[in-house]
Design an enzyme around this catalytic site. Structure first.
Site, PDB file in Angstrom:
ATOM      1  N   THR A 164      -3.305  24.379  42.728  1.00 19.57           N
ATOM      2  CA  THR A 164      -5.578  24.238  42.592  1.00 19.57           C
ATOM      3  C   THR A 164      -6.081  23.774  43.973  1.00 19.57           C
ATOM      4  O   THR A 164      -5.707  22.304  43.773  1.00 19.57           O
ATOM      5  CB  THR A 164      -6.103  25.074  41.695  1.00 19.57           C
ATOM      6  OG1 THR A 164      -7.247  24.910  42.256  1.00 19.57           O
ATOM      7  CG2 THR A 164      -5.861  23.762  41.043  1.00 19.57           C
ATOM      8  N   ASP A 165      -7.042  23.202  44.439  1.00 15.33           N
ATOM      9  CA  ASP A 165      -7.266  23.369  45.467  1.00 15.33           C
ATOM     10  C   ASP A 165      -8.326  22.521  44.345  1.00 15.33           C
ATOM     11  O   ASP A 165      -9.141  21.632  44.809  1.00 15.33           O
ATOM     12  CB  ASP A 165      -8.453  24.247  46.248  1.00 15.33           C
ATOM     13  CG  ASP A 165      -9.150  25.251  46.438  1.00 15.33           C
ATOM     14  OD1 ASP A 165      -9.397  25.545  44.985  1.00 15.33           O
ATOM     15  OD2 ASP A 165      -9.546  26.122  47.085  1.00 15.33           O
ATOM     16  N   GLU A 166      -8.075  22.943  42.931  1.00 10.77           N
ATOM     17  CA  GLU A 166      -9.258  22.728  42.529  1.00 10.77           C
ATOM     18  C   GLU A 166      -9.487  21.287  41.640  1.00 10.77           C
ATOM     19  O   GLU A 166      -9.946  19.790  41.080  1.00 10.77           O
ATOM     20  CB  GLU A 166     -10.446  23.034  41.255  1.00 10.77           C
ATOM     21  CG  GLU A 166     -10.133  24.535  41.940  1.00 10.77           C
ATOM     22  CD  GLU A 166     -10.955  24.970  40.460  1.00 10.77           C
ATOM     23  OE1 GLU A 166     -11.189  24.633  39.284  1.00 10.77           O
ATOM     24  OE2 GLU A 166     -10.729  26.472  40.687  1.00 10.77           O
TER      25      GLU A 166
ATOM     26  N   TYR B  59      -9.744  21.262  32.752  1.00 11.16           N
ATOM     27  CA  TYR B  59      -8.502  22.637  34.070  1.00 11.16           C
ATOM     28  C   TYR B  59      -8.499  21.821  34.874  1.00 11.16           C
ATOM     29  O   TYR B  59      -7.065  21.171  35.490  1.00 11.16           O
ATOM     30  CB  TYR B  59      -9.505  23.654  34.295  1.00 11.16           C
ATOM     31  CG  TYR B  59      -8.406  24.216  35.543  1.00 11.16           C
ATOM     32  CD1 TYR B  59      -7.136  25.018  34.707  1.00 11.16           C
ATOM     33  CD2 TYR B  59      -9.105  24.564  36.539  1.00 11.16           C
ATOM     34  CE1 TYR B  59      -6.302  25.522  35.940  1.00 11.16           C
ATOM     35  CE2 TYR B  59      -8.188  24.876  37.387  1.00 11.16           C
ATOM     36  CZ  TYR B  59      -6.787  25.651  37.750  1.00 11.16           C
ATOM     37  OH  TYR B  59      -6.103  26.061  38.452  1.00 11.16           O
TER      38      TYR B  59
ATOM     39  N   LYS C  79      -4.270  20.464  35.888  1.00  9.98           N
ATOM     40  CA  LYS C  79      -3.488  20.753  36.724  1.00  9.98           C
ATOM     41  C   LYS C  79      -2.986  19.624  37.520  1.00  9.98           C
ATOM     42  O   LYS C  79      -1.959  19.366  38.507  1.00  9.98           O
ATOM     43  CB  LYS C  79      -4.229  21.873  37.836  1.00  9.98           C
ATOM     44  CG  LYS C  79      -4.241  22.897  37.524  1.00  9.98           C
ATOM     45  CD  LYS C  79      -2.664  23.420  37.028  1.00  9.98           C
ATOM     46  CE  LYS C  79      -2.074  24.320  38.185  1.00  9.98           C
ATOM     47  NZ  LYS C  79      -1.036  24.960  37.929  1.00  9.98           N
TER      48      LYS C  79
END
Ligand code: TYD
Length: 333
Positions: A123-125, A147, A151
């Site tokens: 993810t870009d998060e 979260y 990741k």
């Protein structure tokens, strides 16, 4: 080609299974999924009898189960993950187990069995809030939620295994996905479901947080091209450049469901809420020739239509209690 696709009963995994079976005749897909709350085999009833498709119930944190499932496989695509930020705020434990230890298990099995390619869906998060500009593949990881931290840890392990052991892993960092079969806890499916059912929608803070959106079909095409043409050890960002504040997305959902602004209920902002994400996807576009095909307006209309037409599928998702609990803990103004 034989693909072990983990997390295939979830939103993105099931969309990818549909995509692969539709696009390729000469393919075998093993769906390895533990059917946790967000997994739903109802999403795959149309392919359940396809001889090219097999379902194996298993969890990526189970070393032996991963070892067994990976035998004879050419490619692993890991969609198995705990993905919802709000759940990670309530209880991070499962995120650590699945997104870190689970990835370690897959990396070890890929290494041991000399699997040709491993695609890690991320993810870009992991880049944290990007108040200005864009994150590219070299940007620093600055995760801010349990979260995204989990990741990021899984992605770091992938990079370390590529460097240390030469494991042929490719990591993708995607912007927010949406489309049919998404569990109704994320913004678009939750709000669509609530609006269809005549309920209100809980907007966090001022609703001006910016997200970048990609329709599931375009994401599947991106993973496909990365699997076929991407270089092992590399990272590819996946994005559309379509970046808007949440309220803009919500307005479009109100229009598509025939609801008015009175359906909006402002609640307390999410703790540590990332204000903006923006991912630079030039590498994927210039090196691998991918471009998004579905506009947000078209993708959102298709998505809302799908949820309107699939009330039985929605009814099988148990989400009410969890959301109520979350809003009691973190949403009351
Ligand atoms: P979400 O779908 O949870 O994805 P992420 O936080 O991983 O990007 O949320 C998308 C945006 O919508 C995010 O800015 C938070 C906001 N949001 C709400 O305002 N209300 C909600 O009930 C949810 C689930 C999200």
């Amino acid at each position: 080609m034989k693909i072990l696709l983990t997390g295939g009963a979830g939103f993105m995994g099931s969309n990818m299974i549909h995509y692969l079976l539709r696009e390729y005749q000469d393919i075998e897909v093993i769906n390895f999924d533990d059917l946790t709350y967000a997994g739903n085999l109802e999403s795959l009833t149309d392919v359940a009898q396809d001889p090219r498709y097999t379902f194996v119930k298993g969890n990526i944190i189970d070393t032996n189960a991963v070892e067994t499932a990976i035998q004879g496989v050419d490619v692993v695509i890991n969609y198995a993950a705990e993905t919802h930020v709000d759940r990670s705020i309530l209880d991070p434990r499962a995120f650590i187990d699945t997104n870190i230890y689970g990835v370690y298990n897959i990396l070890e099995a890929v290494r041991k069995h000399k699997i040709h390619r491993y695609i890690q869906i991320s993810t870009d998060e992991v880049f944290g809030a990007v108040l200005e500009g864009e994150s590219d593949e070299q940007s620093k990881f600055e995760p801010r939620s349990p979260y995204s931290a989990s990741k990021a840890a899984g992605d770091h392990l992938c990079a370390a295994y590529a460097i240390t052991y030469g494991v042929p892993v490719i990591v993708t960092h995607s912007c927010n996905f949406y489309g049919p079969y998404q569990f109704p806890e994320k913004l678009i499916p939750l709000f669509t479901m609530n609006l269809i059912e005549g309920k209100k929608v809980p907007v966090y803070g001022d609703g001006q947080q910016v997200r970048e959106w990609i329709f599931t079909h375009d994401h599947c095409r991106a993973v496909d091209v990365i699997m076929r043409k991407g270089n092992p050890g590399e990272i590819y960002n996946i994005g559309t450049g379509y970046r808007v504040p949440n309220l803009e997305v919500i307005k479009q959902m109100l229009d598509l469901t025939g609801r008015g602004e009175e359906a909006i209920e402002y609640v307390l902002d999410r703790p540590g809420h990332d204000r903006r994400y923006a991912v630079n996807s030039n590498k994927l576009r210039t090196e691998l020739g991918w471009e998004p095909q579905v506009s947000f307006e078209e993708g959102l209309a298709k998505t809302v239509e799908w949820y309107k037409n699939n009330p039985d599928w929605i009814n099988r998702c148990r989400t009410g209690e969890y959301k109520e609990y979350y809003l009691k803990q973190y949403g009351n103004k």
